[in-house]
Design an enzyme around this catalytic site. Structure first.
Site, mmCIF file in Angstrom:
data_model
loop_
_atom_site.group_PDB
_atom_site.id
_atom_site.type_symbol
_atom_site.label_atom_id
_atom_site.label_comp_id
_atom_site.label_asym_id
_atom_site.label_seq_id
_atom_site.Cartn_x
_atom_site.Cartn_y
_atom_site.Cartn_z
ATOM 1 N N CYS A 178 0.838 -1.199 0.000
ATOM 2 C CA CYS A 178 0.000 0.000 0.000
ATOM 3 C C CYS A 178 0.876 1.252 0.000
ATOM 4 O O CYS A 178 1.800 1.340 -0.808
ATOM 5 C CB CYS A 178 -1.009 -0.032 1.136
ATOM 6 S SG CYS A 178 -0.313 -0.359 2.764
ATOM 7 N N ARG A 179 0.573 2.199 0.865
ATOM 8 C CA ARG A 179 1.235 3.504 0.750
ATOM 9 C C ARG A 179 2.628 3.551 1.360
ATOM 10 O O ARG A 179 3.480 4.299 0.905
ATOM 11 C CB ARG A 179 0.367 4.574 1.405
ATOM 12 C CG ARG A 179 -0.911 4.846 0.638
ATOM 13 C CD ARG A 179 -1.854 5.698 1.451
ATOM 14 N NE ARG A 179 -3.001 6.152 0.659
ATOM 15 C CZ ARG A 179 -4.090 6.710 1.181
ATOM 16 N NH1 ARG A 179 -4.174 6.884 2.498
ATOM 17 N NH2 ARG A 179 -5.076 7.102 0.407
#
Lengths: 223, 223
Positions: A178-179
């Site tokens: 993800c981020r």
DNA sequence: CAATTATTCAATAAATAAATTGAATAGGTT
DNA sequence: AACCTATTCAATTTATTTATTGAATAATTG
């Protein structure tokens, strides 16, 4: 200008930039903006701040030239001023994780709560890609995937994961990302997948770190 | 601990470390300590702070785990807690120099005052070393040279430069380096050498940056 | 052109950080 | 053990940063 004035000026300017980063909310904002441009309201929602407070922090970052704006219709979108901002941020993050054992401990403890042990890092994943025995899931919101993602990753935003399980093969190892290391989307995805019988792990880093390392990506071509 | 608490904790810890760096005097102290361990009094002299004030800033850095102490007789020497501290610092320095045009401008203007135009960077110097047409001068205090220096550099502390001119050949290009881009020893050396008819330039970066790049060094073997 | 929406500004109160001074501590030395 | 010396601590004043609130602005839409 004498030597002392020179040094005061230089270190003063560097301290201004560093101070602009040195606030928990602004740290979180920078981490978020590493995914691309966001309008104020979304930043406020993501960080749990009021709009006015978010705006003030964004002004602080803007004055320090850490973020820039682009107008888009009714919205003003904020993004990082350049790759050096992410580099500096990542340097501070490493520093925190290496010398401040509390940070490392909190992250590990929290992941335990997701049964998310034995994660892979970016280098591990690169090797797994070469051996072609891995399915890579980008579990960020679709918009962020569209702006750029790991080569051959498929977009499965966290909210859609439940509906799309049948398209994910159980025969291969699943790696979700993800981020960044403090983003929890991948952990939640791994928890769901593990529970359904998949062999799933998260990548410890996030997409911006993958880019920083120069590993293969696909990026938005238009615009 | 819920998600918001997790993030507040993580970004809060990172902000603490960043805040500890975000002060002009502490920036300068970190830059100095990249050369090795120094006792409080020397740090105070180098920065123009009072001893008590210096000690307070060092305590702040110590609590953030950015510096560590070693006892040596009557003295307590402070040094950076590890290479990640310098990496993070250098990341912030780059950020300041790239996006804050004032920093770059002040540095360039000040160098003009030394007639120190057309400097070489670390990569340039590495190539010049391969071609063997360069003499490298380490103009830092001898103690710092002894702790580690660029491969084949000779130690000519700035105060001794006048006395040792005869040992420096005029037939080769001279490159002087010192502690870092904001250190002025090399600029002063270049000014003196140029005035005496040498072809002298400074390396824009300092010894710690050379080490960070993994370029060839000689380091203290004992201890 | 009025209305709408997103964002910023201004003013205040509360919290945190900085410099200064002088006293306290804690090693090592005689 | 008394004495040095380097360093740290404590207390104060001053300066800076933060969150909050509500009003102001500026671009867009009806």
């Amino acid at each position: 200008m004498n030597k002392r004035e020179f040094k005061d000026k230089i270190y003063g300017e560097l301290a201004k930039v560093t101070k602009a980063m040195g606030n928990p909310h602004r740290m979180e904002i920078i981490d978020l903006l590493a995914q691309g441009p966001f309008p104020v309201e979304q930043i406020a929602n993501a960080t749990g701040l009021s709009i006015a407070n978010t705006s003030q922090h964004l002004q602080t970052l803007k004055h320090a030239r850490l973020v820039q704006i682009t107008r888009d219709g009714n919205f003003i979108r904020y993004s990082l001023a350049g790759e050096n901002v992410y580099n500096a941020w990542a340097g501070l993050r490493e520093l925190g994780m290496v010398y401040n054992s509390e940070v490392d401990k909190v992250v590990k403890d929290f992941r335990k709560g997701f049964n998310d042990l034995d994660p892979v890092n970016a280098d591990d994943l690169l090797k797994m890609i070469e051996k072609k025995n891995v399915v890579i899931l980008d579990v960020r919101p679709e918009e962020e995937y569209n702006r750029g993602h790991i080569h051959r990753a498929i977009s499965v935003p966290l909210e859609q994961l439940g509906d799309r399980l049948k398209s994910i093969p159980k025969s291969k190892t699943i790696v979700a990302y993800c981020r960044g290391p403090f983003c929890l989307y991948a952990d939640e995805a791994v928890a769901t997948l593990t529970q359904k019988g998949y062999n799933a792990k998260r990548m410890t880093e996030g997409f911006p770190d993958w880019v920083q390392k120069g590993y293969p990506v696909e990026v938005e071509t238009t615009k």
